[in-house]
Write a protein that holds these residues in place. Structure first.
Motif, PDB file in Angstrom:
ATOM      1  N   GLY A 136       0.799  -1.220   0.000  1.00  0.00           N
ATOM      2  CA  GLY A 136       0.000   0.000   0.000  1.00  0.00           C
ATOM      3  C   GLY A 136       0.830   1.268   0.000  1.00  0.00           C
ATOM      4  N   ALA A 137       0.173   2.372  -0.329  1.00  0.00           N
ATOM      5  CA  ALA A 137       0.841   3.675  -0.274  1.00  0.00           C
ATOM      6  C   ALA A 137       1.233   4.017   1.154  1.00  0.00           C
ATOM      7  N   SER A 138       0.488   3.467   2.136  1.00  0.00           N
ATOM      8  CA  SER A 138       0.771   3.750   3.542  1.00  0.00           C
ATOM      9  C   SER A 138       1.640   2.675   4.194  1.00  0.00           C
ATOM     10  N   SER A 139       2.063   1.675   3.421  1.00  0.00           N
ATOM     11  CA  SER A 139       2.977   0.661   3.966  1.00  0.00           C
ATOM     12  C   SER A 139       4.305   1.321   4.300  1.00  0.00           C
ATOM     13  N   SER A 140       4.891   0.926   5.411  1.00  0.00           N
ATOM     14  CA  SER A 140       6.163   1.522   5.794  1.00  0.00           C
ATOM     15  C   SER A 140       7.263   1.062   4.840  1.00  0.00           C
ATOM     16  N   TRP A 172      -5.711  -6.867 -12.444  1.00  0.00           N
ATOM     17  CA  TRP A 172      -6.676  -6.828 -11.335  1.00  0.00           C
ATOM     18  C   TRP A 172      -5.959  -6.696  -9.984  1.00  0.00           C
ATOM     19  N   ALA A 173      -4.842  -7.443  -9.822  1.00  0.00           N
ATOM     20  CA  ALA A 173      -4.110  -7.415  -8.557  1.00  0.00           C
ATOM     21  C   ALA A 173      -3.390  -6.080  -8.373  1.00  0.00           C
ATOM     22  N   VAL A 174      -2.812  -5.553  -9.453  1.00  0.00           N
ATOM     23  CA  VAL A 174      -2.132  -4.251  -9.398  1.00  0.00           C
ATOM     24  C   VAL A 174      -3.100  -3.184  -8.887  1.00  0.00           C
ATOM     25  N   GLN A 175      -4.369  -3.295  -9.302  1.00  0.00           N
ATOM     26  CA  GLN A 175      -5.380  -2.317  -8.901  1.00  0.00           C
ATOM     27  C   GLN A 175      -5.970  -2.601  -7.527  1.00  0.00           C
ATOM     28  N   ALA A 176      -6.131  -3.881  -7.188  1.00  0.00           N
ATOM     29  CA  ALA A 176      -6.877  -4.238  -5.978  1.00  0.00           C
ATOM     30  C   ALA A 176      -6.026  -4.307  -4.721  1.00  0.00           C
ATOM     31  N   TRP A 177      -4.798  -4.762  -4.837  1.00  0.00           N
ATOM     32  CA  TRP A 177      -4.007  -5.040  -3.631  1.00  0.00           C
ATOM     33  C   TRP A 177      -3.601  -3.793  -2.839  1.00  0.00           C
ATOM     34  N   PRO A 178      -3.092  -2.724  -3.479  1.00  0.00           N
ATOM     35  CA  PRO A 178      -2.664  -1.572  -2.664  1.00  0.00           C
ATOM     36  C   PRO A 178      -3.779  -0.938  -1.832  1.00  0.00           C
ATOM     37  N   PRO A 179      -4.981  -0.655  -2.412  1.00  0.00           N
ATOM     38  CA  PRO A 179      -6.022  -0.084  -1.555  1.00  0.00           C
ATOM     39  C   PRO A 179      -6.491  -1.041  -0.462  1.00  0.00           C
ATOM     40  N   PHE A 180      -6.443  -2.336  -0.742  1.00  0.00           N
ATOM     41  CA  PHE A 180      -6.770  -3.325   0.281  1.00  0.00           C
ATOM     42  C   PHE A 180      -5.790  -3.220   1.444  1.00  0.00           C
TER      43      PHE A 180
END
Length: 275
Positions: free
Chosen positions: A216-220, A255-263
Motif C-alpha cells: 500500500g501507499a501507507s505501507s512503511s 486486477w491485482a495491481v489495482q486491488a491489492w494496494p487499496p486493500f
C-alpha cells in the motif's frame, strides 16, 4: 474483533480469495474467506524456502558466504537475487553482486545446494526445518523451491507469526533477511517493471520507496514479503507490527495491481485505528 477491511477481498474479481492478518505478538487480528483451503503459492514459496536455507545456515550445514550457484556466487547472492543467473534458465547474465536479476533458477540452485550439504531432499528439509515445527500441516513443496509450494492462509499465518517473533531462527538472522542486501542495485520487479534501486533482503523483497508496488501507499518502507504469480501475497510491516496473507485462485495481473494496494491501505488504517 475481526478486521472489517478483510471483507474487501469479496470485491476482487477472483473465484476464491482468503486473507488474514496476524499481529507481531502472534494474535490473529482477523480472517476472511476459506482460510483452510489449499492454494498454489507460486513465488510466495520463496520466503519459506529462504527460511529453511537460513535454518541450514544456523545449524552449520552451510555458510552464507560459501560458493553456490554460478562461478563467483555464494548462498547470500542466491538468496538476494544477485547471483547473475537468469530468471528461468541456468544462464549467467551478470557478474555476482552487480545486478538484481530475479531468478527462479537461483532458488532452485539453493535447494540443490542445501540438499547436497544436508543429504536430505530439499522438500523434506523444508518440512523438517520449518513446516513441521510451526504446525504447517497443510503445506507442501511439490517441485521447485522457487514456485511450487501449496499452502493455506491458516498455515501462512503461522509462518508470518514466526518471522515477526522468531523461534526457529536467531532474531539477528531474521533482521539480516529483512535488511537490504547489496544495496543500490537496479533490477526488474516482475509485473512492475524496472526499479532503481530494486531492494531485496535474503529471500524477502523490501518495499523501501518503490512505486508502483504491490503493497500500500501507507505501507512503511521497512515492509517486506513476497507476492506470487498465482495471485498470492504475504507482507510483514514491522512499523504496523502486523503481517497480512492473501491467497486467491486467479493468476496475478492488472486486477491485482489495482486491488491489492487499496486493500493493504484499508487493513493498515484499521490496524492504526486500534482494531
Amino acid at each position: 474483533m475481526s478486521l472489517q477491511s478483510l471483507a474487501l477481498t469479496e470485491n476482487w474479481p477472483v473465484p476464491t480469495a482468503a486473507a488474514a492478518v496476524v499481529r507481531a505478538d502472534g494474535t490473529l487480528a482477523g480472517s476472511h474467506g476459506p482460510t483452510g483451503q489449499r492454494f498454489p503459492l507460486a513465488s510466495v514459496t520463496k520466503p519459506l524456502a529462504a527460511y529453511a536455507v537460513l535454518v541450514a545456515y544456523e545449524e552449520g550445514a552451510i555458510d552464507l558466504d560459501e560458493p553456490a550457484g554460478p562461478e563467483g556466487a555464494t548462498v547470500r547472492h542466491l538468496l538476494a537475487h544477485t547471483s547473475g543467473l537468469a530468471f528461468d534458465e541456468p544462464r549467467v547474465m551478470a557478474a555476482p553482486g552487480t545486478r538484481r536479476i530475479y531468478s527462479n533458477t537461483g532458488f532452485e540452485a539453493l535447494g540443490d545446494h542445501v540438499a547436497k550439504a544436508t543429504d536430505i531432499p530439499f522438500a523434506d528439509y523444508l518440512h523438517q526445518a520449518v513446516l513441521e515445527p510451526l504446525g504447517m500441516t497443510a503445506t507442501t513443496l511439490e517441485g521447485s523451491p522457487a514456485k511450487d509450494g501449496v499452502s493455506t492462509v491458516d498455515d501462512l499465518v503461522r509462518f508470518a507469526a514466526e518471522v515477526q517473533a522468531p523461534r526457529l531462527l536467531d532474531a539477528r538472522t531474521v533482521l539480516d533477511a529483512m535488511t537490504v542486501t547489496y544495496p543500490g542495485l537496479t533490477g526488474i520487479l516482475p509485473g512492475y517493471g524496472h526499479q532503481r534501486p530494486n531492494d531485496w533482503g535474503l529471500g524477502f523483497e523490501i518495499r523501501d520507496g518503490k512505486s508502483p508496488h504491490w503493497t500500500g501507499a501507507s505501507s512503511s518502507p521497512r515492509t517486506f514479503g513476497h507476492f506470487g504469480q498465482s495471485g498470492t501475497f504475504l507482507w510483514i510491516d514491522p512499523d504496523a507490527r502486523a503481517a497480512c496473507v492473501a491467497l486467491t485462485d486467479r493468476p496475478f495481473g492488472a486486477w491485482a495491481v489495482q486491488a491489492w494496494p487499496p486493500f493493504t491501505d484499508a487493513v493498515l488504517a484499521e490496524l492504526r485505528a486500534g482494531a
